[in-house]
Design an enzyme around this catalytic site. Sequence first.
Site, short mmCIF file in Angstrom:
data_model
loop_
_atom_site.label_atom_id
_atom_site.label_comp_id
_atom_site.label_asym_id
_atom_site.label_seq_id
_atom_site.Cartn_x
_atom_site.Cartn_y
_atom_site.Cartn_z
N ARG A 96 0.84 -1.20 0.00
CA ARG A 96 0.00 0.00 0.00
C ARG A 96 0.88 1.25 0.00
O ARG A 96 1.98 1.24 0.54
CB ARG A 96 -0.89 0.02 1.25
CG ARG A 96 -2.06 -0.95 1.18
CD ARG A 96 -2.95 -0.80 2.39
NE ARG A 96 -2.34 -1.33 3.59
CZ ARG A 96 -1.75 -0.62 4.52
NH1 ARG A 96 -1.69 0.70 4.42
NH2 ARG A 96 -1.22 -1.18 5.57
N TYR A 246 -1.75 -3.40 -6.97
CA TYR A 246 -1.52 -4.27 -5.82
C TYR A 246 -2.53 -4.08 -4.67
O TYR A 246 -2.83 -2.96 -4.28
CB TYR A 246 -0.11 -4.02 -5.24
CG TYR A 246 0.31 -5.17 -4.37
CD1 TYR A 246 0.72 -6.37 -4.94
CD2 TYR A 246 0.25 -5.09 -2.99
CE1 TYR A 246 1.05 -7.45 -4.15
CE2 TYR A 246 0.59 -6.16 -2.20
CZ TYR A 246 0.99 -7.35 -2.78
OH TYR A 246 1.32 -8.42 -1.99
N LYS A 255 -9.59 -1.83 1.83
CA LYS A 255 -9.24 -0.72 2.72
C LYS A 255 -10.01 0.55 2.34
O LYS A 255 -10.46 1.30 3.20
CB LYS A 255 -7.74 -0.46 2.66
CG LYS A 255 -6.89 -1.67 2.99
CD LYS A 255 -7.15 -2.16 4.38
CE LYS A 255 -6.31 -3.38 4.70
NZ LYS A 255 -6.55 -3.89 6.05
N HIS A 275 -10.65 -2.11 11.73
CA HIS A 275 -9.59 -3.01 11.24
C HIS A 275 -9.46 -4.16 12.24
O HIS A 275 -8.50 -4.21 13.02
CB HIS A 275 -8.30 -2.18 11.14
CG HIS A 275 -7.21 -2.83 10.37
ND1 HIS A 275 -5.88 -2.50 10.54
CD2 HIS A 275 -7.23 -3.78 9.40
CE1 HIS A 275 -5.14 -3.21 9.72
NE2 HIS A 275 -5.93 -3.99 9.01
N ASP A 322 -9.74 -9.52 9.02
CA ASP A 322 -9.15 -8.19 8.78
C ASP A 322 -10.09 -7.02 9.08
O ASP A 322 -9.63 -5.98 9.53
CB ASP A 322 -8.68 -8.10 7.32
CG ASP A 322 -7.75 -6.92 7.08
OD1 ASP A 322 -6.88 -6.68 7.92
OD2 ASP A 322 -7.90 -6.24 6.05
C1 OXD Z 1 -3.27 -4.52 5.49
C2 OXD Z 1 -3.98 -5.60 4.80
O1 OXD Z 1 -2.30 -3.98 4.94
O2 OXD Z 1 -4.88 -6.18 5.39
O3 OXD Z 1 -3.67 -4.19 6.62
O4 OXD Z 1 -3.68 -5.87 3.62
MN MN Z 2 -5.39 -5.23 7.26
#
Ligand code: OXD
Ligand code: MN
Length: 636
Positions: A96, A246, A255, A275, A322
């Site tokens: 990221r 990506y 996200k 999260h 997640d």
């Molecule tokens: C992060 C993911 O980077 O879950 O938190 O991909």
């Molecule tokens: Mn994550």
Amino acid sequence: MEDITVPFSEVHHVTIDKLGDVPIKRGNFQLLPSHVQTWLAQMIQLCTPRDIHICDGSDEEGEIATKLLVENGQLSPLKKYQNCYICLTDPRDVARVESKTFLITKDKFQSVPHSREGANCVLGLWKSPDEIKKDIDDRFPGCMRGRTFYVIPYSMGPMGSSLSKIGVEITDSAYVVLSMRVMTHVSSEIWKYLRNGEEFVRCLHSVGVPLPTTQSIVNNWPCNPEKTLVVHFPDSRKVMSFGSGYGGNSLLGKKCFALRIAGRIAYDEGWLAEHMLIMSVTNSQGEEKFIAAAFPSACGKTNLAMLTPAIPGYTVRCIGDDIAWMRFDKETGELRAINPEAGFFGVAPGTNMKTNPNAILTCLQNSIFTNVGETADGGFYWEGLEEETPAGTEITAWTGEKYKLGEDKTKKSSHPNARFCCPARQCPIIHDKWQDPAGLPISAIIFGGRRPEGVPLVIEAFNWTHGVFLAAQLKSESTAAAEHTGKRIMHDPFAMRPFVGYNFGKYIQHWLDFEKTPNNKLPKIFHVNWFRVDENKKFLWPGYGDNIRVLDWIIRRANNEDVAEPSAVGLLPKKGSLNLQGLNVDWDKLMALPKAYWVGDIDETLQWLDGQLGDDLPQAIREQIQKQKERVAQLS
Ligand code: OXD
Ligand code: MN
């Protein structure tokens, strides 16, 4: 982008196989709800693709996208398993990009807090609509030339649940199509939920390499790192992403939508988008409790969510690894949570049959592996699988380099942020109610991070407000999930620092405010740290399956068992109350509260929170800081 409009009547008269000059390769445009048609027509005019593919989520569609990617050289089959593929990205596109991720609102302080002068705000980056217009105009017009415009209709959360939300992602990447099919519920059924003009989150993604191109394409992975940009419009519930293929930069349901945009929707509507993993633990008496737990990226959420208990009598089941969307039920007051995702996009290195057998078993079919190594017999390989792979096995690293396992210990097979992407339904311990449209009732909320020094194994908050403070002062060692380098302790309040969608002061206040509704059954809040080390840098706690011992204590506390006692930083387990049978741990070291550490820590926390949030830092948190300051001053 807002300026480009196509009159509705024009849209309506298109033939079924063409939209203007652009052929529709797959899907029936005329069956789409009219407000979706209008938006798509605008985006087609902006991006000028070669053709259009409206996704339906069918198996056939998956086969077509896979075949195309294999032919393009972007995917290759991992012959050892069924329907599994390996993908290698351009090495410049591996994580990221927080520094290129923006929130766009007219009022700056709707997006970011009033940071003090000189404090570099890390709780979101803001740009004005005018400023971003220039960046958008410089990137998106014509960005899909020569490429297919895929339209992905998807649900975040169980289809049709009142807790779920709908998104549509436009992308020019078939890899994104395949990954979104794993990570979300993609189906043409979605259109029926939008029939009456209902709103949806509008996501536009382009790899940013129109064809033909003079740019050199590395690993057949088109991307445009110099121009990568991920922008969110929380007011109009839109996301635009350019230049990266990506993970969180391109799978916009994850996200961008499920945390940043959903966070803002949750603020407006009175719920929480976090999260967090969701898991259930059943004890030997058959009593089941649901737990939500927040840890920063790459700190073991997936491992905890799928934990194999190291002691008998417990069953763990996974609901999500997640993201959690949680809402207090107006009638019962319970906090009910859903996992908005349908798959796991987990960090591969470190995952093995000891640390997380369930994750390994989940990804043996229908999965995509990105930036991992490959064994000569067509299996995946990454750091952590040494003991399960015979020495001498030939590995092709993600860099293309070949080596024999065990011959040179400096060789690395995988990028540290290499990922597996696999359907959650394949997890051997997936909960049979993981798709329950009503969500599951949460009894405890856990926060945690990697804290090598000073922080005990488990702390229980004195009360809800103190719990919100524990979450606000969350810190952790940096990992490879984003572009940070080196290991340093970073603040990551609520494990949401990279994912917050609006002013973080308001976010904290939103959490605090749940206490004001008397009917809300507030779960107890905990802080855990599996990562404390001794003077020789050896972990003091075995972690993984033994974390069940801490979960057991947490559940007993959720049942108000008298197994906790107050300390300067919160309630700690009474000595002997946490089941350590069969373990050789130094409890006193694990739980110690070194005065110098905590005195320094609270000063640093105040300085950081005050610098970042300025006057937006809620008064209740300032009071908590002051109280903790007074308590830690009393430590001996
Ligand atoms: C992060 C993911 O980077 O879950 O938190 O991909
Ligand atoms: Mn994550």
